[in-house]
Design an enzyme around this catalytic site. Structure first.
Site, PDB file in Angstrom:
ATOM      1  N   ASP A  60       0.739  -1.221  -0.084  1.00  0.00           N
ATOM      2  CA  ASP A  60       0.287  -0.050   0.062  1.00  0.00           C
ATOM      3  C   ASP A  60       0.896   1.434  -0.035  1.00  0.00           C
ATOM      4  OD1 ASP A  60      -1.850   2.038   0.518  1.00  0.00           O
ATOM      5  OD2 ASP A  60      -2.431   1.252   2.314  1.00  0.00           O
ATOM      6  N   ASP A  64     -14.140   4.059   2.081  1.00  0.00           N
ATOM      7  CA  ASP A  64     -12.959   4.452   2.481  1.00  0.00           C
ATOM      8  C   ASP A  64     -12.698   5.921   2.699  1.00  0.00           C
ATOM      9  OD1 ASP A  64     -10.471   4.924   2.511  1.00  0.00           O
ATOM     10  OD2 ASP A  64      -9.644   3.770   0.742  1.00  0.00           O
TER      11      ASP A  64
END
Lengths: 176, 617
Positions: B25, B209
């Site tokens: 990520d 998110d």
């Protein structure tokens, strides 16, 4: 495209307007699972390219068969009918009048959220007309009356387009 | 197909050694790396036990490249040699970076083109790809230490709204760090993957998110290991920072606030927000005035932000053609989803408790790690498949500065679509192709991705050539475009690898304004179409007069010239209605002349001249 390789046979489905949606989706996913580029992510470029092409074809075929309008257009193409060429004279004056009336009803819906209820009612109305036309399309196609099939297809095109415009108008009213 | 069969004769190969692959990520503020450790995929800590690696790179005097917490500590002391938030710079031009207005304490390399900005550091000129590569190298080293072996591949996550340039540069950075990219994965999708495989669920999933500065919502459907992204949406200007600002504004109106600076109030707001994630009420003081704030009060303050997020959820559901009652799971991602007010709003909208068992800061990395493990071949083929979509429409510029969409947004990738175009002028031998991204109809309102030219079209009359333009988007969301003249096979192609890309906020604006401006677009389209017709007619008349001036009757040439002049003037400033009318007038005035030409040509053809020769005039 070879007749044996059309989108219907790709998903092991009979060539008809009525499709078994669960079977279409299940077969699409099974085929994608076998051909997706991710399956050769660690492989060489040639394998990846082949996978991208195969996977793209499957996506295109699935999108075509999933949408009733695209499916109808595809059936016409398979029958050798050019769906692009349309002129106003192909349409019945009664149909043109119907289209005009429907457009007026859409334009007359009150502004803002007050218009949502009349638009929802119109969508239902158009949905019902689409059902009637789809039945007519199937009948004309089966009878191999191609000019009638093509005419009904263009009527369907109009109704679906109007449906989309109503949805866009709803979204605008909802602040999306 | 034969090739694929050779790869696996008679089924799966014998279980080989576990191949090492990681999920990364690569975040704006922090980055993480994850891998399979035994049965579970987990994020990997550094020697100090820290999972999050601050995405900061410092170029030290001794030539050392320092990444992470140690580099972050140098950001204030030696800002010009310490790069933060390189991810924000990926795929952007220098002028775009300056326009966004982020604080940039760097000296940019003046020898670089505007489209390829790089920061001058003591270690030399560093572009965002090089800086990202340094972060990725640090994560690679961490993973190789922890896993005790060489990495064979990586899955790297990118925001769903990343455009081609940003995706391509992320890949370039990975390559520079010596990582083989198995796949770029959209962040929300990775989060769904993190939950999806743990439970053998089937159904529709919403990934919510909410990060520090951005909000992303994705709708996915899961069936027997196949993830299909149905729609993505969001707002690149909605995040946890907005809740801080809102709370700070409220604090500023409370008694005693005048004793504190704006910065102090913002800091206090941030700490109160965090405390309210664990406590129902917090006590604090402004000056000498005691205050308290409850979760309910905070939720009331945040109402507007929350309803904006909920509205975006509804919009994406609509794009996905799903009702609220058809959602089976909601996954929370991003530190800001720790706020109880957010969790409650989500639970209320979807009528179910969201999934929270995986740390919202790590869930994206975990999903990427799972996908990496699958792609490197540690899991059998039928287990798992991910079908992603394009976030923005892709198209081509057509006459009249309009964009013809070739691949609409939310189309499943990979995808290949072709469309036929034709020439506009007689004898045209080349065609300039302009590849666009965006939802609006006018070229000016969309993003230019690339330009290229197809040459070698045989000279024909306008409209006779058939040019097939094919768009291909691969599984990583990267586009290539090719054009072919189908009669002669003349070909040109390009991989869209522009030197800079779209500001994420611009993408969101483009999406929103496409709806708001649908009407203006329609008017513009009719104006542009009228212009195209007008120009074509003027050109045709000029060509005809050039060849057959002798067929003009007395005064006719002047009348035609006047009508042409009027139309040419309307082209500059007229409305579509005026253009249509003047085009009709010109058509009428030149009608007799056109008829005489036709007769003369037919006459000549009948006298034995070849049709070809007549047509070639």
């Amino acid at each position: 495209m070879h007749p044996a390789e059309d989108f219907f046979s790709l998903f092991s489905l009979p060539r008809s307007f009525a499709v078994d949606k669960p079977a279409l989706t299940a077969n699409f996913r099974a085929l994608q699972a076998a051909s997706h580029p991710d399956k050769v992510a660690a492989g060489d470029e040639a394998a990846k390219l082949a996978a991208v092409q195969r996977s793209s074809l499957l996506n295109d075929a699935f999108a075509t068969l999933k949408s009733p309008l695209a499916r109808a257009g595809y059936l016409l193409r398979l029958a050798g009918i050019d769906v692009e060429a349309v002129s106003q004279s192909d349409l019945d004056p009664a149909v043109l009048f119907e289209q005009m009336q429907l457009r007026e009803s859409v334009a007359e819906a009150p502004a803002g959220e007050d218009g949502l209820a009349p638009l929802a009612a119109l969508k239902q109305e158009i949905g019902a007309r689409i059902e009637v036309r789809e039945a007519a399309f199937v009948a004309a196609l089966e009878a191999e009356e191609f000019s009638a099939t093509k005419r009904v297809f263009h009527e369907l095109q109009f109704l679906y387009k109007l449906f989309q415009e109503i949805e866009a108008s709803e979204e605008q009213r909802l602040g999306y | 197909m034969a090739l694929l069969q050779i790869q696996e004769p008679g089924g799966k190969p014998a279980r080989q050694m576990h191949r090492l692959a990681v999920g990364i990520d690569l975040g704006t503020t922090n980055s993480l790396v994850s891998a399979r450790c035994g049965l579970k995929v987990e994020s990997l800590p550094d020697a100090q036990g820290e999972h999050l690696l601050p995405s900061v790179v410092h170029y030290a005097t001794d030539g050392e490249i320092v990444v992470g917490t140690a580099a972050k500590a140098r950001a204030l002391i030696d800002a010009p040699n310490t790069i933060v938030s390189a991810k924000r710079m990926l795929g952007k031009s220098l002028s775009e970076l300056r326009a966004i207005g982020h604080y940039l304490p760097y000296e940019f390399d003046s020898t670089r083109a505007d489209t390829a900005p790089a920061v001058m550091t003591r270690a030399g000129s560093k572009d965002p790809v090089a800086v990202s590569a340094d972060i990725l190298s640090a994560l690679k080293a961490r993973a190789e230490d922890a896993l005790k072996g060489q990495l064979e591949g990586a899955v790297i996550t990118v925001p769903a709204y990343f455009n081609d340039a940003q995706r391509q540069q992320t890949k370039d950075a990975a390559e520079a760090a010596g990582l083989k990219v198995l796949r770029l994965l959209n962040e929300p999708t990775a989060a769904a993957v993190a939950y999806g495989l743990d439970s053998a669920d089937q159904g529709n999933i919403v990934v919510f998110d909410l990060g520090g500065g951005t909000f992303d919502v994705s709708i996915l459907s899961l069936t027997r290991g196949v993830f299909e992204v149905l729609a993505t949406g969001g707002d690149t200007n909605l995040g946890g920072d907005d809740f801080d600002r809102l709370l700070a504004a409220w604090l500023a109106k409370q008694p005693g606030a005048d004793k504190h600076s704006e910065g102090e109030l913002l800091q206090l707001a941030n700490s109160l927000k965090h405390q309210l994630s664990t406590d129902a009420t917090v006590e604090f003081a402004l000056g000498s005035n005691p205050h308290s704030l409850s979760r309910e009060q905070f939720a009331t303050l945040a109402k507007e932000l929350l309803s904006r997020a909920m509205l975006l959820c509804r919009r994406s559901l609509r794009d996905a053609k799903l009702g609220l009652d058809e959602i089976d799971n909601v996954v929370l991602v991003g530190g800001s989803t720790r706020m109880p007010a957010v969790r409650e709003a989500v639970a209320e909208l979807f009528g179910r408790e969201p999934l929270t068992s995986i740390d919202p800061d790590r869930v994206v990395a975990v999903g990427a790690g799972i996908q990496a493990d699958v792609l490197i071949g540690n899991k059998s083929d039928s287990d798992f498949l991910l079908l992603d979509v394009t976030p923005l429409s892709l198209g081509i510029e057509t006459m009249g500065e309009l964009v013809e969409k070739i691949i609409p947004r939310n189309t499943t990738i990979p995808v290949s679509r072709a469309q036929e175009f034709t020439t506009f002028k007689d004898g045209q031998t080349a065609m300039a192709l302009h590849v666009m991204q965006g939802e609006r109809e006018a070229v000016a309102d969309c993003r230019s991705l690339a330009r290229f030219t197809l040459r070698g079209i045989p000279p024909m009359v306008a409209g006779a050539a058939k040019i097939r333009v094919t768009f291909q988007v691969d599984a990583d969301g990267i586009l290539s475009v090719s054009a072919e003249e189908t009669l002669t096979g003349a070909k040109a192609e390009i991989q869209v690898k522009p030197s800079y890309g779209l500001e994420a906020a611009t993408i969101e604006d483009m999406l929103q304004s496409s709806q708001a401006n649908a009407r203006a677009d329609m008017e513009l389209r009719s104006l542009q179409e009228a212009k195209v017709d007008a120009v074509q007619l003027i050109d045709a008349i000029a060509a005809a007069v050039g060849v057959d001036a002798h067929l003009l009757e007395e005064g006719e040439g002047q009348r035609i010239d006047e009508a042409v002049a009027a139309l040419a003037e309307a082209l500059e400033s007229g409305t579509s209605a005026q253009l249509v009318q003047l085009t009709e007038t010109l058509n009428r005035i030149s009608g007799d002349f056109a008829a005489r030409r036709m007769d003369a040509h037919i006459g000549r053809a009948l006298q034995g001249e070849s049709i070809d020769r007549v047509e070639s005039e």
